[in-house]
Design an enzyme around this catalytic site. Structure first.
Site, PDB file in Angstrom:
ATOM      1  N   GLY A  47       0.801  -1.238   0.083  1.00  0.00           N
ATOM      2  CA  GLY A  47      -0.101  -0.022   0.154  1.00  0.00           C
ATOM      3  C   GLY A  47       0.898   1.172  -0.108  1.00  0.00           C
ATOM      4  O   GLY A  47       1.619   1.239  -0.883  1.00  0.00           O
ATOM      5  N   GLU A  48       0.834   1.985   1.033  1.00  0.00           N
ATOM      6  CA  GLU A  48       1.575   3.237   1.065  1.00  0.00           C
ATOM      7  C   GLU A  48       2.159   3.240   2.718  1.00  0.00           C
ATOM      8  O   GLU A  48       1.239   3.283   3.410  1.00  0.00           O
ATOM      9  CB  GLU A  48       0.938   4.225   0.791  1.00  0.00           C
ATOM     10  CG  GLU A  48       1.645   5.313  -0.015  1.00  0.00           C
ATOM     11  CD  GLU A  48       2.611   6.280   1.029  1.00  0.00           C
ATOM     12  OE1 GLU A  48       3.660   6.565   0.669  1.00  0.00           O
ATOM     13  OE2 GLU A  48       2.122   6.550   2.159  1.00  0.00           O
ATOM     14  N   SER A  49       3.639   3.032   2.764  1.00  0.00           N
ATOM     15  CA  SER A  49       3.838   3.026   4.185  1.00  0.00           C
ATOM     16  C   SER A  49       3.801   4.187   5.231  1.00  0.00           C
ATOM     17  O   SER A  49       3.470   3.935   6.223  1.00  0.00           O
ATOM     18  CB  SER A  49       5.363   2.465   3.983  1.00  0.00           C
ATOM     19  OG  SER A  49       6.299   3.605   3.310  1.00  0.00           O
ATOM     20  N   CYS A  79       5.925  -5.390   0.318  1.00  0.00           N
ATOM     21  CA  CYS A  79       6.015  -4.043  -0.334  1.00  0.00           C
ATOM     22  C   CYS A  79       6.177  -3.034   0.921  1.00  0.00           C
ATOM     23  O   CYS A  79       7.085  -3.038   1.654  1.00  0.00           O
ATOM     24  CB  CYS A  79       5.011  -3.927  -1.486  1.00  0.00           C
ATOM     25  SG  CYS A  79       5.511  -2.712  -2.685  1.00  0.00           S
ATOM     26  N   ARG A 109      13.044   3.079   0.158  1.00  0.00           N
ATOM     27  CA  ARG A 109      11.589   3.196  -0.137  1.00  0.00           C
ATOM     28  C   ARG A 109      10.968   3.283  -1.596  1.00  0.00           C
ATOM     29  O   ARG A 109       9.973   2.485  -1.707  1.00  0.00           O
ATOM     30  CB  ARG A 109      10.992   4.433   0.613  1.00  0.00           C
ATOM     31  CG  ARG A 109       9.789   4.207   1.622  1.00  0.00           C
ATOM     32  CD  ARG A 109       9.416   5.418   1.989  1.00  0.00           C
ATOM     33  NE  ARG A 109       8.103   5.534   1.110  1.00  0.00           N
ATOM     34  CZ  ARG A 109       7.359   6.568   1.022  1.00  0.00           C
ATOM     35  NH1 ARG A 109       7.851   7.707   1.664  1.00  0.00           N
ATOM     36  NH2 ARG A 109       6.227   6.696   0.544  1.00  0.00           N
ATOM     37  N   ILE A 138       5.341  -2.780  -7.792  1.00  0.00           N
ATOM     38  CA  ILE A 138       4.683  -1.425  -7.792  1.00  0.00           C
ATOM     39  C   ILE A 138       5.088  -0.507  -7.076  1.00  0.00           C
ATOM     40  O   ILE A 138       4.937  -0.749  -5.920  1.00  0.00           O
ATOM     41  CB  ILE A 138       3.125  -1.657  -7.465  1.00  0.00           C
ATOM     42  CG1 ILE A 138       2.377  -2.871  -8.348  1.00  0.00           C
ATOM     43  CG2 ILE A 138       2.275  -0.532  -7.545  1.00  0.00           C
ATOM     44  CD1 ILE A 138       1.024  -3.542  -7.532  1.00  0.00           C
ATOM     45  N   ARG A 139       5.738   0.492  -7.624  1.00  0.00           N
ATOM     46  CA  ARG A 139       6.597   1.522  -6.701  1.00  0.00           C
ATOM     47  C   ARG A 139       7.150   0.863  -5.729  1.00  0.00           C
ATOM     48  O   ARG A 139       7.389   1.238  -4.460  1.00  0.00           O
ATOM     49  CB  ARG A 139       5.430   2.632  -6.320  1.00  0.00           C
ATOM     50  CG  ARG A 139       4.679   3.551  -7.430  1.00  0.00           C
ATOM     51  CD  ARG A 139       3.927   4.772  -6.684  1.00  0.00           C
ATOM     52  NE  ARG A 139       3.156   4.032  -5.650  1.00  0.00           N
ATOM     53  CZ  ARG A 139       2.014   3.602  -5.783  1.00  0.00           C
ATOM     54  NH1 ARG A 139       1.379   3.187  -6.849  1.00  0.00           N
ATOM     55  NH2 ARG A 139       1.259   2.924  -4.519  1.00  0.00           N
ATOM     56  N   HIS A 178       4.592  -8.312  -4.785  1.00  0.00           N
ATOM     57  CA  HIS A 178       3.223  -8.536  -4.289  1.00  0.00           C
ATOM     58  C   HIS A 178       2.732  -9.784  -4.736  1.00  0.00           C
ATOM     59  O   HIS A 178       2.042 -10.070  -5.799  1.00  0.00           O
ATOM     60  CB  HIS A 178       2.077  -7.486  -5.334  1.00  0.00           C
ATOM     61  CG  HIS A 178       2.181  -6.059  -4.462  1.00  0.00           C
ATOM     62  ND1 HIS A 178       1.363  -5.589  -3.574  1.00  0.00           N
ATOM     63  CD2 HIS A 178       2.991  -5.101  -4.763  1.00  0.00           C
ATOM     64  CE1 HIS A 178       1.402  -4.331  -3.251  1.00  0.00           C
ATOM     65  NE2 HIS A 178       2.475  -4.050  -4.092  1.00  0.00           N
ATOM     66  N   GLU A 180       0.657 -11.585  -3.643  1.00  0.00           N
ATOM     67  CA  GLU A 180      -1.103 -11.640  -3.336  1.00  0.00           C
ATOM     68  C   GLU A 180      -1.571 -11.525  -4.894  1.00  0.00           C
ATOM     69  O   GLU A 180      -2.912 -11.247  -5.008  1.00  0.00           O
ATOM     70  CB  GLU A 180      -1.516 -10.891  -2.453  1.00  0.00           C
ATOM     71  CG  GLU A 180      -1.711  -9.461  -2.595  1.00  0.00           C
ATOM     72  CD  GLU A 180      -0.355  -8.648  -2.508  1.00  0.00           C
ATOM     73  OE1 GLU A 180       0.758  -9.141  -2.421  1.00  0.00           O
ATOM     74  OE2 GLU A 180      -0.598  -7.310  -2.515  1.00  0.00           O
TER      75      GLU A 180
HETATM   76  N1  GLN Z   1       6.874   2.754  -2.085  1.00  0.00           N
HETATM   77  C1  GLN Z   1       5.727   2.481  -1.292  1.00  0.00           C
HETATM   78  C2  GLN Z   1       5.767   3.089  -0.181  1.00  0.00           C
HETATM   79  O1  GLN Z   1       6.575   3.841   0.198  1.00  0.00           O
HETATM   80  C3  GLN Z   1       5.208   1.116  -1.357  1.00  0.00           C
HETATM   81  C4  GLN Z   1       4.365   0.747  -2.608  1.00  0.00           C
HETATM   82  C5  GLN Z   1       3.666  -0.507  -2.391  1.00  0.00           C
HETATM   83  O2  GLN Z   1       3.450  -0.968  -1.352  1.00  0.00           O
HETATM   84  N2  GLN Z   1       3.214  -0.993  -3.556  1.00  0.00           N
HETATM   85  O3  GLN Z   1       5.072   2.571   0.891  1.00  0.00           O
END
Ligand code: GLN
Length: 202
Positions: A47-49, A79, A109, A138-139, A178, A180
Protein backbone atom coordinates in the site's frame (compact mmCIF):
# COMPACT_ATOMS: atom_id res chain seq x y z
CA UNK A 1 -6.06 -24.66 11.85
CA UNK A 2 -3.79 -21.61 12.02
CA UNK A 3 -5.17 -18.08 12.07
CA UNK A 4 -3.40 -15.43 10.01
CA UNK A 5 -4.14 -11.76 10.60
CA UNK A 6 -3.87 -9.33 7.72
CA UNK A 7 -3.23 -5.77 8.84
CA UNK A 8 -6.18 -3.97 7.26
CA UNK A 9 -5.43 -0.29 7.76
CA UNK A 10 -4.79 0.47 4.11
CA UNK A 11 -3.63 -1.24 0.92
CA UNK A 12 -3.93 -4.71 -0.61
CA UNK A 13 -5.22 -6.77 2.32
CA UNK A 14 -8.25 -8.42 0.69
CA UNK A 15 -6.07 -10.24 -1.85
CA UNK A 16 -3.86 -11.70 0.90
CA UNK A 17 -6.93 -12.84 2.78
CA UNK A 18 -8.15 -14.79 -0.25
CA UNK A 19 -4.77 -16.49 -0.76
CA UNK A 20 -4.53 -17.53 2.89
CA UNK A 21 -8.04 -19.04 2.72
CA UNK A 22 -7.21 -20.92 -0.47
CA UNK A 23 -4.47 -22.66 1.53
CA UNK A 24 -6.98 -23.75 4.14
CA UNK A 25 -5.97 -21.37 6.93
CA UNK A 26 -8.18 -18.89 8.72
CA UNK A 27 -7.73 -15.22 7.72
CA UNK A 28 -8.87 -12.20 9.71
CA UNK A 29 -8.60 -8.48 9.02
CA UNK A 30 -6.75 -6.77 11.86
CA UNK A 31 -7.57 -3.21 12.89
CA UNK A 32 -7.35 -3.32 16.69
CA UNK A 33 -4.45 -4.12 19.04
CA UNK A 34 -6.47 -6.67 21.00
CA UNK A 35 -6.95 -8.80 17.87
CA UNK A 36 -3.23 -9.66 17.84
CA UNK A 37 -3.70 -12.00 20.80
CA UNK A 38 -5.71 -14.48 18.69
CA UNK A 39 -3.25 -14.75 15.80
CA UNK A 40 -0.58 -17.26 14.86
CA UNK A 41 0.91 -15.03 12.16
CA UNK A 42 0.49 -11.55 10.70
CA UNK A 43 0.76 -10.19 7.16
CA UNK A 44 1.46 -6.50 6.63
CA UNK A 45 0.29 -5.80 3.07
CA UNK A 46 1.45 -3.45 0.33
CA UNK A 47 0.00 0.00 0.00
CA UNK A 48 1.64 3.20 1.14
CA UNK A 49 3.93 2.93 4.11
CA UNK A 50 3.64 6.59 5.20
CA UNK A 51 -0.15 6.36 5.31
CA UNK A 52 -0.05 2.95 6.96
CA UNK A 53 2.27 4.33 9.64
CA UNK A 54 -0.02 7.31 10.28
CA UNK A 55 -3.12 5.16 10.57
CA UNK A 56 -1.28 2.71 12.85
CA UNK A 57 -0.30 5.67 15.09
CA UNK A 58 -3.87 6.94 15.20
CA UNK A 59 -5.32 3.53 16.04
CA UNK A 60 -2.80 2.81 18.78
CA UNK A 61 -1.25 -0.06 16.87
CA UNK A 62 2.39 0.97 16.63
CA UNK A 63 3.62 -0.22 20.03
CA UNK A 64 1.50 -3.41 20.02
CA UNK A 65 2.81 -4.26 16.54
CA UNK A 66 6.41 -3.58 17.61
CA UNK A 67 5.93 -5.84 20.61
CA UNK A 68 4.42 -8.53 18.36
CA UNK A 69 7.40 -8.49 15.97
CA UNK A 70 9.95 -8.25 18.80
CA UNK A 71 8.47 -11.29 20.52
CA UNK A 72 9.28 -13.39 17.44
CA UNK A 73 5.74 -13.93 16.17
CA UNK A 74 5.73 -14.86 12.46
CA UNK A 75 5.29 -11.72 10.38
CA UNK A 76 5.38 -11.17 6.63
CA UNK A 77 5.63 -7.75 5.06
CA UNK A 78 4.97 -7.23 1.34
CA UNK A 79 6.10 -4.02 -0.35
CA UNK A 80 4.95 -1.19 1.98
CA UNK A 81 4.74 -3.91 4.66
CA UNK A 82 8.40 -4.71 4.07
CA UNK A 83 9.24 -1.02 4.54
CA UNK A 84 7.30 -1.01 7.82
CA UNK A 85 9.37 -3.96 9.09
CA UNK A 86 12.75 -2.47 8.13
CA UNK A 87 15.06 -1.17 10.83
CA UNK A 88 16.31 1.53 8.46
CA UNK A 89 14.81 3.29 5.44
CA UNK A 90 16.09 5.80 2.93
CA UNK A 91 14.00 7.98 0.65
CA UNK A 92 11.47 8.62 3.38
CA UNK A 93 9.04 11.51 3.44
CA UNK A 94 10.52 14.68 4.89
CA UNK A 95 10.37 14.50 8.68
CA UNK A 96 10.64 10.72 8.52
CA UNK A 97 7.87 8.19 8.92
CA UNK A 98 6.81 5.61 11.45
CA UNK A 99 8.48 2.23 11.00
CA UNK A 100 7.91 -0.83 13.14
CA UNK A 101 11.39 -2.25 12.61
CA UNK A 102 12.59 -5.69 13.60
CA UNK A 103 14.14 -6.66 10.28
CA UNK A 104 17.86 -5.87 10.13
CA UNK A 105 17.89 -4.27 6.68
CA UNK A 106 18.05 -0.89 5.02
CA UNK A 107 15.30 -0.35 2.46
CA UNK A 108 15.17 2.28 -0.20
CA UNK A 109 11.49 3.17 -0.13
CA UNK A 110 11.00 3.88 -3.82
CA UNK A 111 14.05 2.24 -5.28
CA UNK A 112 12.37 1.48 -8.60
CA UNK A 113 10.64 4.87 -8.49
CA UNK A 114 10.64 7.10 -11.48
CA UNK A 115 12.19 5.02 -14.25
CA UNK A 116 10.26 1.91 -13.52
CA UNK A 117 7.10 2.60 -11.50
CA UNK A 118 5.62 -0.84 -11.98
CA UNK A 119 6.87 -3.94 -13.70
CA UNK A 120 6.61 -7.71 -13.66
CA UNK A 121 9.46 -10.12 -13.87
CA UNK A 122 10.40 -13.72 -13.15
CA UNK A 123 12.46 -14.43 -10.06
CA UNK A 124 14.55 -17.43 -9.23
CA UNK A 125 13.80 -18.42 -5.64
CA UNK A 126 15.54 -21.66 -4.62
CA UNK A 127 13.59 -21.72 -1.33
CA UNK A 128 10.38 -22.08 -3.37
CA UNK A 129 11.60 -24.75 -5.75
CA UNK A 130 12.87 -24.96 -9.31
CA UNK A 131 10.16 -23.13 -11.22
CA UNK A 132 10.77 -19.37 -11.43
CA UNK A 133 8.16 -17.23 -9.78
CA UNK A 134 6.32 -14.25 -11.25
CA UNK A 135 6.77 -11.05 -9.25
CA UNK A 136 4.73 -7.85 -9.55
CA UNK A 137 6.60 -4.72 -8.44
CA UNK A 138 4.50 -1.58 -7.86
CA UNK A 139 6.42 1.57 -6.80
CA UNK A 140 8.49 -1.04 -5.08
CA UNK A 141 11.16 -0.69 -2.44
CA UNK A 142 14.42 -2.66 -2.52
CA UNK A 143 16.69 -3.87 0.23
CA UNK A 144 20.03 -2.15 -0.27
CA UNK A 145 21.83 -3.54 2.82
CA UNK A 146 21.14 -6.52 5.06
CA UNK A 147 22.62 -7.69 8.36
CA UNK A 148 24.41 -11.00 8.84
CA UNK A 149 21.33 -12.75 10.25
CA UNK A 150 19.26 -12.04 7.17
CA UNK A 151 18.84 -14.80 4.59
CA UNK A 152 18.47 -13.50 1.03
CA UNK A 153 15.74 -15.43 -0.83
CA UNK A 154 15.69 -13.49 -4.10
CA UNK A 155 17.48 -10.68 -5.90
CA UNK A 156 16.43 -8.61 -8.88
CA UNK A 157 18.41 -6.43 -11.30
CA UNK A 158 18.35 -2.84 -10.08
CA UNK A 159 20.10 0.31 -11.24
CA UNK A 160 23.40 -1.15 -12.38
CA UNK A 161 23.47 -3.63 -9.50
CA UNK A 162 21.40 -6.50 -8.21
CA UNK A 163 19.26 -5.59 -5.22
CA UNK A 164 17.52 -7.79 -2.68
CA UNK A 165 13.81 -8.41 -3.25
CA UNK A 166 12.98 -11.09 -0.66
CA UNK A 167 14.46 -12.09 2.69
CA UNK A 168 13.86 -14.16 5.78
CA UNK A 169 15.18 -13.41 9.26
CA UNK A 170 14.02 -15.68 12.04
CA UNK A 171 10.22 -15.64 11.83
CA UNK A 172 10.10 -12.56 9.62
CA UNK A 173 9.52 -12.83 5.86
CA UNK A 174 9.72 -9.77 3.60
CA UNK A 175 9.08 -9.35 -0.11
CA UNK A 176 9.45 -6.12 -2.10
CA UNK A 177 6.79 -7.25 -4.58
CA UNK A 178 3.15 -8.42 -4.42
CA UNK A 179 2.70 -12.23 -4.39
CA UNK A 180 -1.00 -11.71 -3.59
CA UNK A 181 -1.51 -10.25 -7.08
CA UNK A 182 -0.46 -13.45 -8.84
CA UNK A 183 -2.03 -16.88 -8.86
CA UNK A 184 1.02 -18.58 -7.37
CA UNK A 185 0.45 -19.69 -3.79
CA UNK A 186 4.07 -20.61 -3.04
CA UNK A 187 4.95 -17.50 -0.99
CA UNK A 188 1.82 -17.85 1.11
CA UNK A 189 2.57 -21.54 1.57
CA UNK A 190 6.10 -20.67 2.70
CA UNK A 191 4.74 -18.19 5.25
CA UNK A 192 2.20 -20.71 6.54
CA UNK A 193 5.03 -23.22 6.98
CA UNK A 194 6.94 -20.59 8.99
CA UNK A 195 3.83 -20.04 11.13
CA UNK A 196 3.41 -23.77 11.71
CA UNK A 197 7.08 -24.21 12.61
CA UNK A 198 8.35 -20.98 14.11
CA UNK A 199 12.02 -20.84 15.08
CA UNK A 200 13.01 -19.97 18.65
CA UNK A 201 14.27 -16.39 18.80
CA UNK A 202 16.31 -15.05 21.67
N1 GLN B 1 6.87 2.58 -2.13
C1 GLN B 1 5.63 2.50 -1.43
C2 GLN B 1 5.75 3.08 -0.02
O1 GLN B 1 6.58 3.85 0.24
C3 GLN B 1 5.15 1.07 -1.34
C4 GLN B 1 4.44 0.67 -2.60
C5 GLN B 1 3.63 -0.60 -2.48
O2 GLN B 1 3.36 -1.10 -1.37
N2 GLN B 1 3.16 -1.10 -3.59
O3 GLN B 1 4.99 2.77 0.83
Amino acid sequence: MVTIGILALQGAFVEHEAMVRRLGAQAVQVRKPEQLADLDGLIIPGGESTTMGLVAERWGLVEPLRAWVRSGKPTWGTCAGMIMLADRATGQKEGGQTLLGGLDVTVNRNYFGRQNESFETWLRVPALGEAPIRAVFIRAPAIVAAGAGVEVLATVPGRGEDVIAAVRQGNILATAFHPELTDDLRWHALFLAMVENPVAVA
